[in-house]
Design a protein around this motif. Structure first.
Motif, PDB file in Angstrom:
ATOM      1  N   ILE A  93      -7.279   6.336  -0.291  1.00  0.00           N
ATOM      2  CA  ILE A  93      -7.744   5.594   0.731  1.00  0.00           C
ATOM      3  C   ILE A  93      -7.827   6.780   1.928  1.00  0.00           C
ATOM      4  O   ILE A  93      -8.673   7.110   2.563  1.00  0.00           O
ATOM      5  CB  ILE A  93      -6.791   4.640   1.510  1.00  0.00           C
ATOM      6  N   ILE A  94      -6.848   7.908   1.932  1.00  0.00           N
ATOM      7  CA  ILE A  94      -6.837   8.918   3.056  1.00  0.00           C
ATOM      8  C   ILE A  94      -7.947   9.844   2.597  1.00  0.00           C
ATOM      9  O   ILE A  94      -8.534  10.132   3.743  1.00  0.00           O
ATOM     10  CB  ILE A  94      -5.297   9.600   2.955  1.00  0.00           C
ATOM     11  N   GLN A  95      -8.008  10.383   1.363  1.00  0.00           N
ATOM     12  CA  GLN A  95      -9.036  11.195   0.934  1.00  0.00           C
ATOM     13  C   GLN A  95     -10.534  10.528   1.366  1.00  0.00           C
ATOM     14  O   GLN A  95     -11.278  11.400   1.957  1.00  0.00           O
ATOM     15  CB  GLN A  95      -8.897  11.362  -0.481  1.00  0.00           C
ATOM     16  N   SER A  96     -10.627   9.258   1.322  1.00  0.00           N
ATOM     17  CA  SER A  96     -11.784   8.565   1.616  1.00  0.00           C
ATOM     18  C   SER A  96     -12.127   8.839   3.015  1.00  0.00           C
ATOM     19  O   SER A  96     -13.245   8.950   3.684  1.00  0.00           O
ATOM     20  CB  SER A  96     -11.929   7.326   1.065  1.00  0.00           C
ATOM     21  N   GLY A  97     -11.096   8.547   3.994  1.00  0.00           N
ATOM     22  CA  GLY A  97     -11.258   8.588   5.293  1.00  0.00           C
ATOM     23  C   GLY A  97     -11.370  10.010   5.826  1.00  0.00           C
ATOM     24  O   GLY A  97     -12.629  10.231   6.818  1.00  0.00           O
ATOM     25  N   ILE A  98     -11.086  10.984   5.192  1.00  0.00           N
ATOM     26  CA  ILE A  98     -11.259  12.463   5.348  1.00  0.00           C
ATOM     27  C   ILE A  98     -12.717  12.743   5.076  1.00  0.00           C
ATOM     28  O   ILE A  98     -13.332  13.389   5.947  1.00  0.00           O
ATOM     29  CB  ILE A  98     -10.121  13.504   4.604  1.00  0.00           C
ATOM     30  N   GLU A  99     -12.874  12.315   4.081  1.00  0.00           N
ATOM     31  CA  GLU A  99     -14.484  12.558   3.429  1.00  0.00           C
ATOM     32  C   GLU A  99     -15.676  12.066   4.453  1.00  0.00           C
ATOM     33  O   GLU A  99     -16.562  12.492   4.922  1.00  0.00           O
ATOM     34  CB  GLU A  99     -14.616  12.069   2.256  1.00  0.00           C
ATOM     35  N   LEU A 158       0.829  -1.167   0.119  1.00  0.00           N
ATOM     36  CA  LEU A 158      -0.238   0.046   0.097  1.00  0.00           C
ATOM     37  C   LEU A 158       0.831   1.224   0.008  1.00  0.00           C
ATOM     38  O   LEU A 158       0.475   2.277  -1.007  1.00  0.00           O
ATOM     39  CB  LEU A 158      -0.786   0.018   1.068  1.00  0.00           C
ATOM     40  N   PHE A 159       1.776   1.215   0.964  1.00  0.00           N
ATOM     41  CA  PHE A 159       2.834   2.323   0.906  1.00  0.00           C
ATOM     42  C   PHE A 159       3.539   2.605  -0.209  1.00  0.00           C
ATOM     43  O   PHE A 159       4.082   3.917  -0.716  1.00  0.00           O
ATOM     44  CB  PHE A 159       3.697   2.343   2.184  1.00  0.00           C
ATOM     45  N   ASN A 160       3.750   1.385  -1.078  1.00  0.00           N
ATOM     46  CA  ASN A 160       4.448   1.656  -2.284  1.00  0.00           C
ATOM     47  C   ASN A 160       3.485   2.031  -3.582  1.00  0.00           C
ATOM     48  O   ASN A 160       4.185   2.213  -4.687  1.00  0.00           O
ATOM     49  CB  ASN A 160       5.245   0.202  -2.617  1.00  0.00           C
ATOM     50  N   ASP A 161       2.330   2.360  -3.161  1.00  0.00           N
ATOM     51  CA  ASP A 161       1.217   2.861  -4.241  1.00  0.00           C
ATOM     52  C   ASP A 161       0.757   4.143  -3.781  1.00  0.00           C
ATOM     53  O   ASP A 161      -0.417   4.126  -3.195  1.00  0.00           O
ATOM     54  CB  ASP A 161       0.138   1.638  -4.565  1.00  0.00           C
ATOM     55  N   PRO A 162       1.386   5.263  -4.211  1.00  0.00           N
ATOM     56  CA  PRO A 162       0.934   6.429  -3.688  1.00  0.00           C
ATOM     57  C   PRO A 162      -0.677   6.950  -4.084  1.00  0.00           C
ATOM     58  O   PRO A 162      -1.250   7.404  -3.350  1.00  0.00           O
ATOM     59  CB  PRO A 162       2.004   7.530  -4.163  1.00  0.00           C
TER      60      PRO A 162
END
Length: 67
Positions: free
Chosen positions: A23-29, A13-17
């Motif tokens: 994923i981060i944007q979805s969590g923020i939303e 996951l960390f190797n696929d920016p």
């Protein structure tokens, strides 16, 4: 005890920016929508100060089911 499979999945996951960003944007939303639905304000940093945004003015791209 560490779970090697989880460690490998996290490494991928960390190797696929692009995927990580989604994923981060979805969590923020999700967090913004929960605040909006609960009627809780949020704050943001704007022009070198903290600005409060009322729940009704929280921007979300997902529909608010409590309307």
């Amino acid at each position: 005890m560490k779970n090697r499979r989880n460690d490998e999945e996290i490494s991928k996951l960390f190797n696929d920016p692009d995927k990580l960003t989604i994923i981060i944007q979805s969590g923020i939303e999700d967090a913004l929508l929960k605040h909006k639905q609960a009627g809780n304000p949020i704050c943001e940093w704007k022009d070198n100060k903290v600005v409060w945004i009322s729940a009704k003015n929280i921007p979300t791209s997902k529909p608010n089911k409590n309307k």
